[in-house]
Write a protein that holds these residues in place. Structure first.
Motif, mmCIF file in Angstrom:
data_model
loop_
_atom_site.group_PDB
_atom_site.id
_atom_site.type_symbol
_atom_site.label_atom_id
_atom_site.label_comp_id
_atom_site.label_asym_id
_atom_site.label_seq_id
_atom_site.Cartn_x
_atom_site.Cartn_y
_atom_site.Cartn_z
ATOM 1 N N LYS A 1 0.850 -1.186 0.000
ATOM 2 C CA LYS A 1 0.000 0.000 0.000
ATOM 3 C C LYS A 1 0.886 1.236 0.000
ATOM 4 C CE LYS A 1 -4.117 2.030 0.550
ATOM 5 N NZ LYS A 1 -5.241 1.888 -0.398
ATOM 6 N N GLN A 2 0.417 2.287 -0.671
ATOM 7 C CA GLN A 2 1.080 3.594 -0.608
ATOM 8 C C GLN A 2 0.000 4.661 -0.503
ATOM 9 O OE1 GLN A 2 3.423 5.696 -3.967
ATOM 10 N NE2 GLN A 2 5.020 4.805 -2.660
ATOM 11 N N ILE A 3 0.173 5.569 0.453
ATOM 12 C CA ILE A 3 -0.801 6.632 0.683
ATOM 13 C C ILE A 3 -0.087 7.973 0.683
ATOM 14 C CG2 ILE A 3 -2.451 7.637 2.315
ATOM 15 C CD1 ILE A 3 -3.072 4.857 3.326
ATOM 16 N N ASP B 1 7.997 -8.433 9.939
ATOM 17 C CA ASP B 1 6.967 -8.805 8.963
ATOM 18 C C ASP B 1 6.737 -7.771 7.860
ATOM 19 O OD1 ASP B 1 5.862 -7.004 10.838
ATOM 20 O OD2 ASP B 1 3.836 -7.651 10.345
ATOM 21 N N HIS B 2 7.088 -6.510 8.096
ATOM 22 C CA HIS B 2 6.880 -5.492 7.061
ATOM 23 C C HIS B 2 7.748 -4.278 7.342
ATOM 24 C CE1 HIS B 2 4.125 -3.718 10.077
ATOM 25 N NE2 HIS B 2 4.233 -2.585 9.405
ATOM 26 N N ALA B 3 7.795 -3.386 6.379
ATOM 27 C CA ALA B 3 8.519 -2.124 6.530
ATOM 28 C C ALA B 3 7.570 -0.982 6.195
ATOM 29 C CB ALA B 3 9.734 -2.088 5.604
ATOM 30 N N VAL B 4 7.758 0.151 6.866
ATOM 31 C CA VAL B 4 6.978 1.354 6.583
ATOM 32 C C VAL B 4 7.957 2.482 6.286
ATOM 33 C CG1 VAL B 4 5.032 2.775 7.300
ATOM 34 C CG2 VAL B 4 5.389 0.556 8.374
ATOM 35 N N LEU B 5 7.801 3.090 5.123
ATOM 36 C CA LEU B 5 8.705 4.132 4.653
ATOM 37 C C LEU B 5 7.937 5.446 4.573
ATOM 38 C CD1 LEU B 5 10.004 2.147 1.529
ATOM 39 C CD2 LEU B 5 10.608 1.764 3.936
ATOM 40 N N PHE B 6 8.525 6.511 5.090
ATOM 41 C CA PHE B 6 7.882 7.826 5.086
ATOM 42 C C PHE B 6 8.810 8.818 4.384
ATOM 43 C CE2 PHE B 6 6.634 5.533 8.868
ATOM 44 C CZ PHE B 6 5.261 5.735 8.985
ATOM 45 N N SER B 7 8.252 9.602 3.485
ATOM 46 C CA SER B 7 9.040 10.662 2.868
ATOM 47 C C SER B 7 8.246 11.957 2.858
ATOM 48 C CB SER B 7 9.450 10.291 1.437
ATOM 49 O OG SER B 7 8.320 10.137 0.600
ATOM 50 N N LEU C 1 3.806 17.266 1.114
ATOM 51 C CA LEU C 1 3.400 15.904 0.786
ATOM 52 C C LEU C 1 4.106 14.934 1.721
ATOM 53 C CD1 LEU C 1 2.100 13.735 -1.071
ATOM 54 C CD2 LEU C 1 4.192 13.842 -2.454
ATOM 55 N N VAL C 2 3.312 14.122 2.429
ATOM 56 C CA VAL C 2 3.855 13.041 3.242
ATOM 57 C C VAL C 2 3.407 11.729 2.601
ATOM 58 C CG1 VAL C 2 3.905 11.933 5.510
ATOM 59 C CG2 VAL C 2 3.824 14.440 5.339
ATOM 60 N N ARG C 3 4.372 10.972 2.122
ATOM 61 C CA ARG C 3 4.079 9.698 1.436
ATOM 62 C C ARG C 3 4.468 8.538 2.344
ATOM 63 N NH1 ARG C 3 5.898 9.309 -4.588
ATOM 64 N NH2 ARG C 3 3.833 10.285 -4.757
ATOM 65 N N THR C 4 3.535 7.610 2.543
ATOM 66 C CA THR C 4 3.770 6.433 3.375
ATOM 67 C C THR C 4 3.645 5.188 2.510
ATOM 68 O OG1 THR C 4 2.771 7.609 5.239
ATOM 69 C CG2 THR C 4 3.123 5.246 5.498
#
Length: 426
Positions: A193-195, A331-337, A347-350
Motif C-alpha cells: 500500500k502507498q498513501i 513482517d513489514h517495513a513502513v517508509l515515510f518521505s 506531501l507526506v508519502r507512506t
C-alpha cells in the motif's frame, strides 16, 4: 493602544532578509515565523537543502521490472527514477533535450522507451537519445541524452541528489546503515500500500513533529504498540509513565539478547548534525507482543520479510535528514518521505512493504497492516496544520525546546548549517 513585544518582534522578522534570520537563530529555540511561512524561505529550502542533499526517493519495490518508473517533483525540479534493461536504477531530469518539454507527466508507470509527447524525441531507459526526427546530417545523438541525476540504492532503498557534486559522505552513510537494513530483504519485497497525504503546514513542521514524542499522547493507536519514551531519559520519565518505562526496560533487555543471538546490529548510531547526510539508526523493542505496529503488537503479515526464526524483533528505526524516516519490523517495513509543495503545504508519502510472495487476504489484512500509521498520520496532519496556524499568527515568537525534543534541535541545527553553507557560497 498597547503594542506587545511579540507583535513588534513578529513584524520585524517578517521584513528581515533570510540571511539575517539564519544568522540570528537562537539555539534551543524554534525558528522565527518566516522560516515556516514565507515563499522566500520555501525557495531557499529547495535550493539549499533539497537540491544539495541526498534525499529518499522510493523503494526499489516500486520499480519491480525494467521500464517501471516513478516521477518525483521537488520545487521546480522533476526527476524520472526508472529501472533500466539491465535492472539498474537510474534517474534523469524530466526535461526533453530538444526544447525542454516535461516528458513524463504521470506519477508512475511503465515504458519501453521514454518518449517526449511534443516532438517525439525518444530515449532509452538508460537515458540515451534513440530517435530525433528531421535533424541535420551532422546531428550527434550522443550529445543529447537525458541529463542524469545522481542516484544510489542502499539495501532496497533509492536515494538521489540533484546537486552537480552531491555530498561526498553518502558512501559512509550507506556502509554504516546497510548491515542494519540488509537482513530485512527489502530489495525483494513488494508494495502492499502507498498513501499520499498533503499536510497543511511547512515541511519543517512535519519533520520536527516526527522528531519528538512529547506529543505522543495524541497517538492512542500508536501508543498501544510503541513505547512512547522517545528521547526520555530515566530521570525525565513522568510519574504517569513509570510503569511503561519499567515494561520497556524488561522488553529492551529481552530484545537485546535476541538481537545478539541472531547477529542483528542494534546499537544506536546518531550523527544528525555533524555530516551533510545526517542520520540516526537503532533497533528497539515494541510493546505488547513486540512483533509489529498493530493494535496487539502481533505480526500483521504471516509471511515474514526474511527467514527470521522469530517475529519478535521489535522495530529498526532509521531517520535521514532532510526528508525521511523508516520503521522495519520482521513482517513489514513502513517508509515515510516528505516533499515540500509550498510554504504551507507538504506531501507526506507512506509506503508499506511486505514479502514479495505475501498475499493480501491470505497472509495479511490490509487494514490491520496499515491501521496504526493511517491513524497516526491523520493525527499528525492535524497537529502540523495547527502548528502552521500558530506560527502564522503575529503573536508567535520562537519557543524553548524541551530536553525531550533534542532531536528537533538537531534537525533545526542541521538545517541552519545547510542554509548557512549555501548562503556563504563556496
Amino acid at each position: 493602544m498597547t503594542v506587545h513585544a511579540s507583535d513588534t518582534a513578529s513584524e520585524a522578522a517578517s521584513h528581515a532578509a533570510p540571511a539575517d534570520l539564519v544568522a540570528r537563530r537562537i539555539p534551543g529555540h524554534s525558528l522565527e515565523a518566516p522560516f515556516y511561512t514565507s515563499d522566500a524561505f520555501f525557495r531557499l529550502d529547495v535550493d539549499a537543502v533539497f537540491a544539495r542533499s541526498w534525499i529518499f526517493a522510493a523503494a526499489e519495490a516500486e520499480l519491480p521490472e525494467p521500464g517501471d518508473y516513478i516521477t518525483l517533483t521537488v520545487g521546480a525540479y522533476s526527476v524520472i527514477v526508472v529501472r533500466d534493461d539491465d535492472e539498474e536504477v537510474r534517474a534523469f531530469h524530466n526535461v526533453c533535450r530538444h526544447r525542454g518539454t516535461r516528458i513524463l507527466n504521470d506519477e508512475r508507470g511503465s515504458v519501453g522507451n521514454i518518449v517526449c509527447g511534443y516532438h517525439h524525441w525518444t530515449y532509452g531507459v538508460d537515458g540515451t537519445l534513440l530517435h530525433a526526427e528531421s535533424q541535420p546530417p551532422d546531428f550527434d545523438r550522443s550529445c543529447f541524452g537525458l541529463r542524469s541525476v545522481h542516484v544510489r540504492t542502499v539495501a532496497g532503498l533509492v536515494f538521489l541528489s540533484l546537486a552537480a557534486e552531491p555530498p561526498a559522505d553518502f558512501g559512509e552513510f550507506a556502509s554504516r546503515v546497510e548491515p542494519y537494513l540488509a537482513p530485512h530483504n527489502l530489495a525483494r519485497a513488494k508494495v502492499a500500500k502507498q498513501i499520499d497525504l498533503v499536510e497543511h503546514g511547512n515541511w519543517k513542521l512535519a519533520m520536527e513533529n516526527n522528531r519528538e514524542c512529547y506529543h505522543c499522547a495524541g497517538h492512542p493507536e500508536l501508543q498501544r504498540c510503541y513505547f512512547p519514551l522517545y528521547n526520555f531519559t530515566e530521570n525525565e520519565v513522568p510519574p504517569g509513565m513509570r510503569a511503561t518505562f519499567e515494561r520497556f526496560q524488561k522488553a529492551d533487555a529481552e530484545a537485546r539478547a535476541t538481537f545478539e543471538s541472531l547477529g542483528l546490529p542494534y546499537a544506536a548510531i546518531e550523527e544528525l548534525v555533524e555530516r551533510p547526510t545526517g542520520f540516526r539508526i537503532e533497533r528497539e523493542p515494541l510493546d505488547l507482543a513486540g512483533e509489529s505496529f498493530t493494535p496487539d503488537g502481533k505480526a500483521a503479515v504471516r509471511r515474514l520479510l526474511a527467514d527470521f526464526p522469530t517475529a519478535r524483533l521489535g522495530h529498526l528505526g532509521l531517520h535521514l535528514q532532510p526528508n525521511a524516516w523508516f520503521h522495519f519490523s520482521a513482517d513489514h517495513a513502513v517508509l515515510f518521505s516528505v516533499v515540500p509543495l509550498a510554504a504551507d503545504r507538504t506531501l507526506v508519502r507512506t509506503t508499506w512493504l511486505v514479502h514479495a510472495d505475501a498475499e493480501e487476504g491470505i497472509d495479511y489484512d490490509l487494514d490491520t497492516l496499515t491501521g496504526v500509521w493511517v491513524a497516526t498520520n491523520e493525527q499528525d496532519a492535524v497537529f502540523v496544520s495547527r502548528a502552521q496556524l500558530g506560527v502564522s499568527s503575529p503573536a508567535y515568537a520562537p519557543g524553548l525546546y524541551s530536553p525531550t525534543e533534542s532531536q528537533v534541535e538537531s534537525f533545526v541545527t542541521w538545517y541552519i548549517t545547510r542554509l548557512t553553507a549555501h548562503l556563504e557560497g563556496p
